[in-house]
Design a protein around this motif. Structure first.
Motif, short mmCIF file in Angstrom:
data_model
loop_
_atom_site.label_atom_id
_atom_site.label_comp_id
_atom_site.label_asym_id
_atom_site.label_seq_id
_atom_site.Cartn_x
_atom_site.Cartn_y
_atom_site.Cartn_z
N ARG A 1 24.15 33.96 -29.54
CA ARG A 1 25.52 33.57 -29.90
C ARG A 1 26.47 34.73 -29.69
O ARG A 1 27.54 34.58 -29.10
CB ARG A 1 25.58 33.08 -31.35
CG ARG A 1 26.96 32.60 -31.77
CD ARG A 1 26.93 31.93 -33.14
NE ARG A 1 26.33 32.73 -34.18
CZ ARG A 1 26.97 33.69 -34.85
NH1 ARG A 1 28.22 33.97 -34.60
NH2 ARG A 1 26.34 34.36 -35.80
N THR B 1 27.27 27.82 -32.20
CA THR B 1 26.57 27.31 -33.38
C THR B 1 27.59 26.71 -34.32
O THR B 1 28.58 27.34 -34.67
CB THR B 1 25.80 28.44 -34.09
OG1 THR B 1 24.90 29.04 -33.16
CG2 THR B 1 25.02 27.92 -35.28
N SER C 1 22.62 24.80 -32.81
CA SER C 1 23.18 25.57 -31.71
C SER C 1 23.03 24.80 -30.41
O SER C 1 22.13 23.97 -30.26
CB SER C 1 22.46 26.92 -31.58
OG SER C 1 22.66 27.71 -32.73
#
Length: 106
Positions: free
Chosen positions: A62, A69, A78
């Motif tokens: 991320r 997410t 996610s």
């Protein structure tokens, strides 16, 4: 209204950071699994490591800009940022996903 966890803006995603994140075989495996299932929580991914380790890897993905997410109660599903990555680095993600997967140690 959906709430999303912080992630880098498209113009902040650096190819070196993306490639560094994908250099880890487990993170590459997570990216490939997310490509198959579209969206998943850490607990739902079938991986041979603890959920806390999967969570750490998803967090790295991320922060590198590879996944987004969302917050759904206590769950944190996610998904790949396919469209964003295609705009930023045309063909990169599709090349990674179609490459022969590495053999993971047992």
């Amino acid at each position: 209204m959906e709430t999303w966890m912080a992630q880098p803006d498209l113009d902040e995603i650096d190819v070196a950071t993306v490639l560094q994140a994908l250099a880890d075989p487990m993170r590459l495996r997570i990216v490939r699994l997310l490509a198959e299932v579209e969206e998943s929580t850490c607990t739902a991914l079938d991986l041979p490591v603890k959920v806390s380790t999967v969570s750490h890897h998803v967090n790295v993905l991320r922060h590198s800009g590879l996944v987004s997410t969302r917050i759904d109660g206590t769950a944190r599903p996610s998904r790949l940022r396919r469209d964003d990555l295609e705009r930023r680095f045309p063909g990169l993600l599709s090349s990674i996903l179609t490459a022969t997967p590495p053999r993971l140690p047992r």
